[in-house]
Design a protein around this motif. Structure first.
Motif, PDB file in Angstrom:
ATOM      1  N   GLY A 278       0.998  -1.595  -0.286  1.00 47.07           N
ATOM      2  CA  GLY A 278       0.541   0.051  -0.348  1.00 47.07           C
ATOM      3  C   GLY A 278       0.669   0.589   0.220  1.00 47.07           C
ATOM      4  N   ASP A 279      -0.088   2.105  -0.240  1.00 51.20           N
ATOM      5  CA  ASP A 279       0.546   4.069  -0.409  1.00 51.20           C
ATOM      6  C   ASP A 279       0.258   4.533   0.995  1.00 51.20           C
ATOM      7  OD1 ASP A 279       1.713   3.187  -2.895  1.00 51.20           O
ATOM      8  OD2 ASP A 279      -0.144   4.040  -3.912  1.00 51.20           O
ATOM      9  N   ALA A 280       1.455   4.998   1.578  1.00 48.35           N
ATOM     10  CA  ALA A 280       1.186   6.416   2.878  1.00 48.35           C
ATOM     11  C   ALA A 280       0.273   6.763   2.616  1.00 48.35           C
ATOM     12  CB  ALA A 280       2.201   5.836   3.699  1.00 48.35           C
ATOM     13  N   SER A 281      -1.280   7.397   2.183  1.00 47.91           N
ATOM     14  CA  SER A 281      -1.442   8.937   1.783  1.00 47.91           C
ATOM     15  C   SER A 281      -2.511   8.924   3.432  1.00 47.91           C
ATOM     16  CB  SER A 281      -2.528   8.202   0.476  1.00 47.91           C
ATOM     17  OG  SER A 281      -1.937   7.625  -0.301  1.00 47.91           O
ATOM     18  N   LYS A 282      -2.602   8.041   3.921  1.00 45.84           N
ATOM     19  CA  LYS A 282      -3.105   8.241   5.803  1.00 45.84           C
ATOM     20  C   LYS A 282      -2.126   7.765   6.435  1.00 45.84           C
ATOM     21  CE  LYS A 282      -7.828   8.210   3.698  1.00 45.84           C
ATOM     22  NZ  LYS A 282      -9.215   8.122   3.920  1.00 45.84           N
ATOM     23  N   SER A 283      -2.582   8.902   8.093  1.00 40.74           N
ATOM     24  CA  SER A 283      -1.835   8.063   8.756  1.00 40.74           C
ATOM     25  C   SER A 283      -2.002   6.899   9.603  1.00 40.74           C
ATOM     26  CB  SER A 283      -1.393   8.967  10.203  1.00 40.74           C
ATOM     27  OG  SER A 283      -2.502   9.600  10.441  1.00 40.74           O
ATOM     28  N   LEU A 284      -1.082   5.966   9.961  1.00 40.55           N
ATOM     29  CA  LEU A 284      -1.772   4.541  10.120  1.00 40.55           C
ATOM     30  C   LEU A 284      -2.392   4.952  12.178  1.00 40.55           C
ATOM     31  CD1 LEU A 284       0.642   2.583   9.506  1.00 40.55           C
ATOM     32  CD2 LEU A 284      -1.655   2.209   9.858  1.00 40.55           C
ATOM     33  N   SER A 285      -3.410   5.267  12.242  1.00 38.50           N
ATOM     34  CA  SER A 285      -4.296   5.925  13.576  1.00 38.50           C
ATOM     35  C   SER A 285      -5.458   5.138  13.275  1.00 38.50           C
ATOM     36  CB  SER A 285      -4.792   6.999  13.280  1.00 38.50           C
ATOM     37  OG  SER A 285      -5.847   7.136  12.208  1.00 38.50           O
ATOM     38  N   LEU A 286      -6.356   5.538  14.551  1.00 37.32           N
ATOM     39  CA  LEU A 286      -7.254   4.399  15.297  1.00 37.32           C
ATOM     40  C   LEU A 286      -8.671   4.369  13.833  1.00 37.32           C
ATOM     41  CD1 LEU A 286      -7.272   5.302  18.909  1.00 37.32           C
ATOM     42  CD2 LEU A 286      -6.817   3.311  17.842  1.00 37.32           C
ATOM     43  N   GLU A 287      -8.461   5.677  13.893  1.00 34.91           N
ATOM     44  CA  GLU A 287      -9.206   5.095  12.521  1.00 34.91           C
ATOM     45  C   GLU A 287      -9.227   4.391  11.376  1.00 34.91           C
ATOM     46  OE1 GLU A 287     -11.246   8.605   7.908  1.00 34.91           O
ATOM     47  OE2 GLU A 287      -9.131   8.803   9.302  1.00 34.91           O
ATOM     48  N   ALA A 288      -8.107   3.489  11.300  1.00 31.12           N
ATOM     49  CA  ALA A 288      -7.467   2.752  10.256  1.00 31.12           C
ATOM     50  C   ALA A 288      -7.614   1.738  10.777  1.00 31.12           C
ATOM     51  CB  ALA A 288      -6.030   3.027   9.975  1.00 31.12           C
ATOM     52  N   TYR A 289      -7.777   1.257  12.143  1.00 28.07           N
ATOM     53  CA  TYR A 289      -8.127   0.026  13.048  1.00 28.07           C
ATOM     54  C   TYR A 289     -10.122  -0.066  12.889  1.00 28.07           C
ATOM     55  CZ  TYR A 289      -9.981  -3.194  16.143  1.00 28.07           C
ATOM     56  OH  TYR A 289     -10.184  -3.694  16.933  1.00 28.07           O
ATOM     57  N   HIS A 290     -10.117   1.016  12.767  1.00 26.54           N
ATOM     58  CA  HIS A 290     -12.056   0.746  13.186  1.00 26.54           C
ATOM     59  C   HIS A 290     -12.558   0.871  11.269  1.00 26.54           C
ATOM     60  CE1 HIS A 290     -12.848   1.882  17.182  1.00 26.54           C
ATOM     61  NE2 HIS A 290     -11.968   3.367  17.022  1.00 26.54           N
ATOM     62  N   GLY A 291     -11.623   0.880  10.671  1.00 23.98           N
ATOM     63  CA  GLY A 291     -12.326   0.284   9.073  1.00 23.98           C
ATOM     64  C   GLY A 291     -11.546  -0.655   9.088  1.00 23.98           C
ATOM     65  N   VAL A 292     -10.834  -1.109   9.308  1.00 27.25           N
ATOM     66  CA  VAL A 292     -10.850  -2.818   8.825  1.00 27.25           C
ATOM     67  C   VAL A 292     -11.801  -3.605   9.268  1.00 27.25           C
ATOM     68  CG1 VAL A 292      -8.849  -3.493  10.767  1.00 27.25           C
ATOM     69  CG2 VAL A 292      -8.871  -4.121   8.271  1.00 27.25           C
ATOM     70  N   VAL A 293     -11.885  -3.104  10.825  1.00 31.76           N
ATOM     71  CA  VAL A 293     -12.941  -3.887  11.770  1.00 31.76           C
ATOM     72  C   VAL A 293     -14.085  -3.682  10.518  1.00 31.76           C
ATOM     73  CG1 VAL A 293     -14.455  -4.410  13.704  1.00 31.76           C
ATOM     74  CG2 VAL A 293     -12.392  -3.838  13.667  1.00 31.76           C
ATOM     75  N   ARG A 294     -14.634  -2.625  10.078  1.00 30.77           N
ATOM     76  CA  ARG A 294     -15.860  -2.521   8.793  1.00 30.77           C
ATOM     77  C   ARG A 294     -15.655  -3.420   8.203  1.00 30.77           C
ATOM     78  NH1 ARG A 294     -15.042   2.734  10.142  1.00 30.77           N
ATOM     79  NH2 ARG A 294     -14.354   3.562   7.863  1.00 30.77           N
ATOM     80  N   LEU A 295     -14.617  -3.633   7.511  1.00 27.29           N
ATOM     81  CA  LEU A 295     -14.254  -4.403   6.068  1.00 27.29           C
ATOM     82  C   LEU A 295     -14.228  -6.257   6.448  1.00 27.29           C
ATOM     83  CD1 LEU A 295     -11.361  -2.365   4.462  1.00 27.29           C
ATOM     84  CD2 LEU A 295     -13.503  -2.963   3.694  1.00 27.29           C
ATOM     85  N   MET A 296     -14.189  -6.259   7.572  1.00 21.49           N
ATOM     86  CA  MET A 296     -14.565  -7.353   7.973  1.00 21.49           C
ATOM     87  C   MET A 296     -15.612  -8.395   8.138  1.00 21.49           C
ATOM     88  SD  MET A 296     -12.845  -9.243  11.541  1.00 21.49           S
ATOM     89  CE  MET A 296     -14.345  -8.434  12.198  1.00 21.49           C
ATOM     90  N   TYR A 297     -16.244  -7.137   8.361  1.00 20.49           N
ATOM     91  CA  TYR A 297     -17.699  -7.541   9.272  1.00 20.49           C
ATOM     92  C   TYR A 297     -18.507  -7.194   7.987  1.00 20.49           C
ATOM     93  CZ  TYR A 297     -17.455  -7.662  14.527  1.00 20.49           C
ATOM     94  OH  TYR A 297     -17.359  -8.378  14.812  1.00 20.49           O
ATOM     95  N   THR A 298     -18.403  -6.462   6.937  1.00 22.96           N
ATOM     96  CA  THR A 298     -18.965  -6.280   5.826  1.00 22.96           C
ATOM     97  C   THR A 298     -18.340  -6.952   4.568  1.00 22.96           C
ATOM     98  OG1 THR A 298     -19.083  -3.819   5.832  1.00 22.96           O
ATOM     99  CG2 THR A 298     -20.075  -5.043   4.134  1.00 22.96           C
TER     100      THR A 298
END
Length: 318
Positions: A278-298
Protein backbone atom coordinates in the motif's frame (compact mmCIF):
# COMPACT_ATOMS: atom_id res chain seq x y z
CA UNK A 1 -25.69 -33.42 5.78
CA UNK A 2 -26.28 -30.75 3.10
CA UNK A 3 -25.31 -27.17 3.77
CA UNK A 4 -28.61 -25.95 5.19
CA UNK A 5 -29.08 -22.20 5.03
CA UNK A 6 -30.36 -22.29 8.61
CA UNK A 7 -27.07 -23.83 9.74
CA UNK A 8 -25.02 -21.16 8.01
CA UNK A 9 -27.11 -18.19 9.14
CA UNK A 10 -27.39 -19.58 12.65
CA UNK A 11 -23.63 -20.14 12.90
CA UNK A 12 -22.84 -16.63 11.66
CA UNK A 13 -25.35 -15.00 14.02
CA UNK A 14 -24.12 -17.00 17.02
CA UNK A 15 -20.55 -15.93 16.29
CA UNK A 16 -21.52 -12.27 15.82
CA UNK A 17 -23.61 -12.16 19.00
CA UNK A 18 -21.72 -14.46 21.36
CA UNK A 19 -18.20 -14.79 19.99
CA UNK A 20 -15.98 -17.72 20.90
CA UNK A 21 -17.86 -20.23 23.13
CA UNK A 22 -14.99 -20.80 25.55
CA UNK A 23 -17.23 -22.07 28.34
CA UNK A 24 -18.53 -24.93 26.16
CA UNK A 25 -16.75 -28.01 24.74
CA UNK A 26 -14.65 -26.66 21.88
CA UNK A 27 -13.74 -28.84 18.87
CA UNK A 28 -10.74 -26.66 18.01
CA UNK A 29 -9.28 -27.25 21.47
CA UNK A 30 -9.85 -30.98 21.00
CA UNK A 31 -8.09 -30.85 17.62
CA UNK A 32 -5.11 -29.11 19.21
CA UNK A 33 -4.88 -31.73 21.94
CA UNK A 34 -5.13 -34.51 19.36
CA UNK A 35 -2.21 -32.99 17.43
CA UNK A 36 -0.16 -32.72 20.63
CA UNK A 37 -0.97 -36.37 21.39
CA UNK A 38 0.06 -37.60 17.94
CA UNK A 39 3.23 -35.58 17.41
CA UNK A 40 5.62 -37.36 19.82
CA UNK A 41 4.27 -40.77 18.88
CA UNK A 42 4.72 -40.20 15.17
CA UNK A 43 8.19 -38.79 15.71
CA UNK A 44 9.19 -41.94 17.63
CA UNK A 45 7.67 -44.47 15.26
CA UNK A 46 8.18 -43.01 11.77
CA UNK A 47 11.77 -42.78 10.57
CA UNK A 48 11.29 -39.85 8.17
CA UNK A 49 10.20 -36.55 9.75
CA UNK A 50 8.51 -35.46 6.53
CA UNK A 51 6.62 -38.75 6.28
CA UNK A 52 5.59 -38.44 9.94
CA UNK A 53 4.33 -34.92 9.26
CA UNK A 54 2.35 -36.12 6.24
CA UNK A 55 0.77 -38.82 8.38
CA UNK A 56 -0.07 -36.26 11.06
CA UNK A 57 -1.88 -34.15 8.46
CA UNK A 58 -3.82 -37.08 7.01
CA UNK A 59 -4.86 -38.52 10.35
CA UNK A 60 -5.82 -35.20 11.95
CA UNK A 61 -7.89 -33.95 9.03
CA UNK A 62 -9.41 -37.38 8.36
CA UNK A 63 -10.42 -37.93 11.98
CA UNK A 64 -11.81 -34.38 12.27
CA UNK A 65 -13.94 -34.75 9.16
CA UNK A 66 -15.11 -38.26 10.11
CA UNK A 67 -15.98 -37.46 13.73
CA UNK A 68 -17.84 -34.29 12.72
CA UNK A 69 -19.80 -36.18 10.05
CA UNK A 70 -20.65 -38.93 12.54
CA UNK A 71 -21.89 -36.36 15.07
CA UNK A 72 -24.18 -34.85 12.45
CA UNK A 73 -25.50 -38.25 11.34
CA UNK A 74 -26.20 -39.36 14.90
CA UNK A 75 -27.93 -36.07 15.62
CA UNK A 76 -30.06 -36.43 12.48
CA UNK A 77 -31.04 -39.97 13.47
CA UNK A 78 -32.35 -38.47 16.71
CA UNK A 79 -34.33 -35.69 15.03
CA UNK A 80 -33.66 -33.37 12.07
CA UNK A 81 -33.93 -30.49 14.52
CA UNK A 82 -31.09 -31.90 16.59
CA UNK A 83 -28.95 -32.07 13.46
CA UNK A 84 -29.64 -28.38 12.81
CA UNK A 85 -28.62 -27.46 16.35
CA UNK A 86 -25.43 -29.53 16.21
CA UNK A 87 -24.66 -28.19 12.75
CA UNK A 88 -25.09 -24.59 13.90
CA UNK A 89 -22.86 -25.17 16.91
CA UNK A 90 -20.09 -26.78 14.84
CA UNK A 91 -20.33 -24.00 12.27
CA UNK A 92 -20.27 -21.39 15.04
CA UNK A 93 -17.02 -22.67 16.56
CA UNK A 94 -15.34 -22.60 13.15
CA UNK A 95 -15.90 -18.83 12.78
CA UNK A 96 -13.89 -16.12 14.53
CA UNK A 97 -15.14 -12.67 13.49
CA UNK A 98 -16.35 -11.59 16.94
CA UNK A 99 -13.31 -13.09 18.68
CA UNK A 100 -10.94 -11.35 16.26
CA UNK A 101 -12.71 -8.06 16.89
CA UNK A 102 -12.68 -8.49 20.67
CA UNK A 103 -8.99 -9.37 20.89
CA UNK A 104 -7.83 -6.61 18.54
CA UNK A 105 -10.16 -4.08 20.22
CA UNK A 106 -8.15 -4.45 23.42
CA UNK A 107 -5.29 -2.76 21.57
CA UNK A 108 -7.55 0.05 20.38
CA UNK A 109 -9.09 0.60 23.82
CA UNK A 110 -5.64 0.98 25.37
CA UNK A 111 -4.60 3.47 22.69
CA UNK A 112 -7.79 5.46 23.20
CA UNK A 113 -6.85 5.76 26.88
CA UNK A 114 -3.34 6.85 25.91
CA UNK A 115 -1.90 3.75 27.60
CA UNK A 116 0.94 2.69 25.28
CA UNK A 117 2.32 -0.03 27.61
CA UNK A 118 -1.09 -1.71 27.81
CA UNK A 119 -1.53 -1.43 24.03
CA UNK A 120 1.86 -3.09 23.48
CA UNK A 121 0.93 -5.95 25.80
CA UNK A 122 -2.47 -6.41 24.13
CA UNK A 123 -0.84 -6.44 20.69
CA UNK A 124 1.72 -9.05 21.80
CA UNK A 125 -1.15 -11.54 22.24
CA UNK A 126 -2.21 -11.31 18.59
CA UNK A 127 1.09 -10.87 16.68
CA UNK A 128 4.40 -12.72 16.61
CA UNK A 129 6.66 -9.65 16.48
CA UNK A 130 8.23 -7.93 19.47
CA UNK A 131 6.02 -5.10 20.71
CA UNK A 132 7.80 -3.69 23.78
CA UNK A 133 9.21 -0.59 22.06
CA UNK A 134 6.53 0.12 19.45
CA UNK A 135 4.97 3.57 19.13
CA UNK A 136 1.32 4.16 18.31
CA UNK A 137 1.53 4.01 14.46
CA UNK A 138 3.37 0.68 14.60
CA UNK A 139 0.93 -0.68 17.16
CA UNK A 140 -1.96 0.30 14.90
CA UNK A 141 -0.16 -1.30 11.94
CA UNK A 142 0.11 -4.58 13.82
CA UNK A 143 -3.58 -4.54 14.71
CA UNK A 144 -4.66 -3.65 11.16
CA UNK A 145 -2.45 -6.34 9.63
CA UNK A 146 -3.78 -8.94 12.06
CA UNK A 147 -7.44 -8.14 11.38
CA UNK A 148 -6.90 -7.99 7.61
CA UNK A 149 -4.97 -11.26 7.44
CA UNK A 150 -7.30 -13.12 9.79
CA UNK A 151 -10.36 -11.91 7.94
CA UNK A 152 -9.10 -14.40 5.38
CA UNK A 153 -8.25 -17.48 7.42
CA UNK A 154 -10.44 -16.83 10.47
CA UNK A 155 -13.64 -15.53 8.88
CA UNK A 156 -13.99 -15.89 5.11
CA UNK A 157 -12.15 -19.19 4.69
CA UNK A 158 -14.11 -21.20 7.30
CA UNK A 159 -17.35 -19.60 6.07
CA UNK A 160 -16.38 -20.51 2.48
CA UNK A 161 -15.89 -24.16 3.47
CA UNK A 162 -19.02 -24.11 5.61
CA UNK A 163 -21.21 -23.08 2.68
CA UNK A 164 -19.31 -25.39 0.33
CA UNK A 165 -19.46 -28.60 2.37
CA UNK A 166 -21.15 -28.01 5.70
CA UNK A 167 -19.74 -28.14 9.24
CA UNK A 168 -17.60 -31.22 8.57
CA UNK A 169 -15.65 -29.46 5.82
CA UNK A 170 -15.43 -26.23 7.85
CA UNK A 171 -13.89 -28.09 10.80
CA UNK A 172 -11.59 -30.05 8.50
CA UNK A 173 -10.32 -26.67 7.30
CA UNK A 174 -9.88 -25.54 10.92
CA UNK A 175 -7.87 -28.71 11.54
CA UNK A 176 -5.53 -27.72 8.70
CA UNK A 177 -5.32 -24.20 10.10
CA UNK A 178 -4.56 -25.52 13.60
CA UNK A 179 -1.88 -27.85 12.26
CA UNK A 180 -0.19 -24.96 10.51
CA UNK A 181 -0.26 -22.82 13.66
CA UNK A 182 1.20 -25.65 15.77
CA UNK A 183 3.75 -27.34 13.50
CA UNK A 184 4.04 -25.20 10.36
CA UNK A 185 7.19 -23.34 11.44
CA UNK A 186 10.35 -22.90 9.37
CA UNK A 187 12.73 -23.78 12.19
CA UNK A 188 14.93 -26.76 12.89
CA UNK A 189 12.27 -28.65 14.85
CA UNK A 190 9.45 -28.28 12.35
CA UNK A 191 11.01 -27.59 8.95
CA UNK A 192 10.50 -31.20 7.80
CA UNK A 193 7.84 -32.40 10.26
CA UNK A 194 5.57 -29.41 9.58
CA UNK A 195 6.22 -29.23 5.83
CA UNK A 196 3.01 -31.01 4.76
CA UNK A 197 0.81 -29.02 7.15
CA UNK A 198 2.26 -25.68 6.04
CA UNK A 199 1.95 -26.52 2.33
CA UNK A 200 -1.59 -27.86 2.69
CA UNK A 201 -2.62 -24.77 4.64
CA UNK A 202 -1.33 -22.65 1.74
CA UNK A 203 -3.41 -24.75 -0.65
CA UNK A 204 -6.56 -24.63 1.51
CA UNK A 205 -6.32 -20.83 1.75
CA UNK A 206 -5.50 -20.17 -1.92
CA UNK A 207 -9.05 -19.47 -3.10
CA UNK A 208 -10.42 -18.02 0.17
CA UNK A 209 -7.58 -15.48 0.43
CA UNK A 210 -8.24 -14.14 -3.05
CA UNK A 211 -11.98 -14.21 -2.41
CA UNK A 212 -11.36 -12.20 0.78
CA UNK A 213 -9.46 -9.58 -1.19
CA UNK A 214 -12.29 -9.32 -3.71
CA UNK A 215 -14.92 -9.11 -0.97
CA UNK A 216 -12.94 -6.29 0.67
CA UNK A 217 -12.85 -4.43 -2.64
CA UNK A 218 -16.65 -4.73 -2.89
CA UNK A 219 -17.12 -3.93 0.80
CA UNK A 220 -14.94 -0.81 0.80
CA UNK A 221 -17.51 1.63 -0.71
CA UNK A 222 -20.15 0.30 1.72
CA UNK A 223 -17.74 1.19 4.56
CA UNK A 224 -17.01 4.71 3.30
CA UNK A 225 -13.62 3.58 1.93
CA UNK A 226 -12.06 3.37 -1.53
CA UNK A 227 -12.98 0.28 -3.53
CA UNK A 228 -11.02 1.54 -6.52
CA UNK A 229 -7.82 1.91 -4.54
CA UNK A 230 -8.40 -1.42 -2.80
CA UNK A 231 -8.51 -3.12 -6.21
CA UNK A 232 -5.43 -1.26 -7.44
CA UNK A 233 -3.30 -2.05 -4.41
CA UNK A 234 -4.45 -5.66 -4.23
CA UNK A 235 -3.37 -6.20 -7.84
CA UNK A 236 -0.09 -4.36 -7.31
CA UNK A 237 0.97 -5.55 -3.85
CA UNK A 238 -0.99 -8.74 -3.22
CA UNK A 239 2.14 -10.83 -3.60
CA UNK A 240 4.33 -8.59 -1.40
CA UNK A 241 4.19 -11.08 1.45
CA UNK A 242 6.10 -14.14 2.62
CA UNK A 243 2.79 -16.04 2.54
CA UNK A 244 1.35 -16.85 -0.90
CA UNK A 245 -2.09 -15.90 0.42
CA UNK A 246 -2.01 -13.36 3.26
CA UNK A 247 -0.91 -10.48 1.04
CA UNK A 248 -4.21 -10.33 -0.84
CA UNK A 249 -6.50 -9.35 2.06
CA UNK A 250 -3.77 -7.15 3.55
CA UNK A 251 -3.27 -5.34 0.24
CA UNK A 252 -6.99 -4.87 -0.33
CA UNK A 253 -7.37 -3.48 3.18
CA UNK A 254 -4.33 -1.20 2.82
CA UNK A 255 -5.70 0.17 -0.44
CA UNK A 256 -9.19 0.71 0.93
CA UNK A 257 -7.79 2.49 4.01
CA UNK A 258 -5.11 4.46 2.13
CA UNK A 259 -2.35 3.27 4.49
CA UNK A 260 0.92 1.42 4.16
CA UNK A 261 1.41 -1.96 5.83
CA UNK A 262 4.46 -4.21 6.01
CA UNK A 263 7.97 -2.89 6.58
CA UNK A 264 10.31 -3.54 9.51
CA UNK A 265 9.43 -5.85 12.40
CA UNK A 266 11.59 -7.18 15.22
CA UNK A 267 11.67 -10.92 15.92
CA UNK A 268 13.85 -12.40 18.68
CA UNK A 269 15.98 -9.28 18.78
CA UNK A 270 16.53 -9.09 15.01
CA UNK A 271 15.03 -6.58 12.60
CA UNK A 272 13.29 -8.24 9.65
CA UNK A 273 12.50 -6.00 6.67
CA UNK A 274 9.33 -7.06 4.91
CA UNK A 275 8.02 -5.65 1.61
CA UNK A 276 5.65 -2.75 2.04
CA UNK A 277 2.00 -3.07 1.03
CA UNK A 278 0.00 0.00 0.00
CA UNK A 279 0.80 3.72 -0.10
CA UNK A 280 1.10 5.94 2.96
CA UNK A 281 -1.58 8.39 1.84
CA UNK A 282 -3.00 8.45 5.36
CA UNK A 283 -1.45 7.97 8.77
CA UNK A 284 -1.82 4.75 10.71
CA UNK A 285 -4.32 5.90 13.31
CA UNK A 286 -7.23 4.35 15.14
CA UNK A 287 -9.40 5.40 12.21
CA UNK A 288 -7.57 2.78 10.13
CA UNK A 289 -8.19 0.11 12.77
CA UNK A 290 -11.91 0.84 12.94
CA UNK A 291 -12.03 0.86 9.14
CA UNK A 292 -10.50 -2.61 8.80
CA UNK A 293 -12.97 -3.98 11.37
CA UNK A 294 -15.83 -2.61 9.25
CA UNK A 295 -14.25 -4.26 6.21
CA UNK A 296 -14.11 -7.60 8.02
CA UNK A 297 -17.78 -7.62 9.02
CA UNK A 298 -19.01 -6.28 5.68
CA UNK A 299 -16.97 -8.84 3.74
CA UNK A 300 -18.50 -11.63 5.81
CA UNK A 301 -21.98 -10.21 5.22
CA UNK A 302 -21.40 -9.97 1.47
CA UNK A 303 -20.36 -13.63 1.29
CA UNK A 304 -23.47 -14.70 3.22
CA UNK A 305 -25.73 -12.58 1.01
CA UNK A 306 -24.08 -13.79 -2.21
CA UNK A 307 -24.35 -17.44 -1.20
CA UNK A 308 -27.96 -17.03 -0.05
CA UNK A 309 -28.78 -15.40 -3.37
CA UNK A 310 -27.22 -18.24 -5.33
CA UNK A 311 -29.11 -20.81 -3.24
CA UNK A 312 -32.39 -18.96 -3.78
CA UNK A 313 -31.80 -18.64 -7.52
CA UNK A 314 -30.95 -22.34 -7.76
CA UNK A 315 -34.12 -23.21 -5.86
CA UNK A 316 -36.23 -21.13 -8.26
CA UNK A 317 -34.50 -22.67 -11.27
CA UNK A 318 -35.01 -26.17 -9.87
Amino acid sequence: MPTDITVVLGAVLLDLVLGDPRALPHPIVAIGRFISFLEPRLRRNVASERAAGCLLLLVTVGVTYSVTSLMLVLAYLTTPGAALVVGMYLGWVSLAARSLHQESAKVAYALERGDLPAARVALSYIVGRETADLEEPEIVRGAVETVAENTGDGVVAPLFYLVLGGPALALAYKAVNTLDSMVGYKNERYLEFGWASARFDDLANYLPARLTGLLMVLAAPLCGLSGKNAWRIMRRDGRNHSSPNSGFPEAAAAGALGVQLGGANRYFGKIVEKPTIGDASKSLSLEAYHGVVRLMYTSELLLVVAWSGVRYAAKLAG
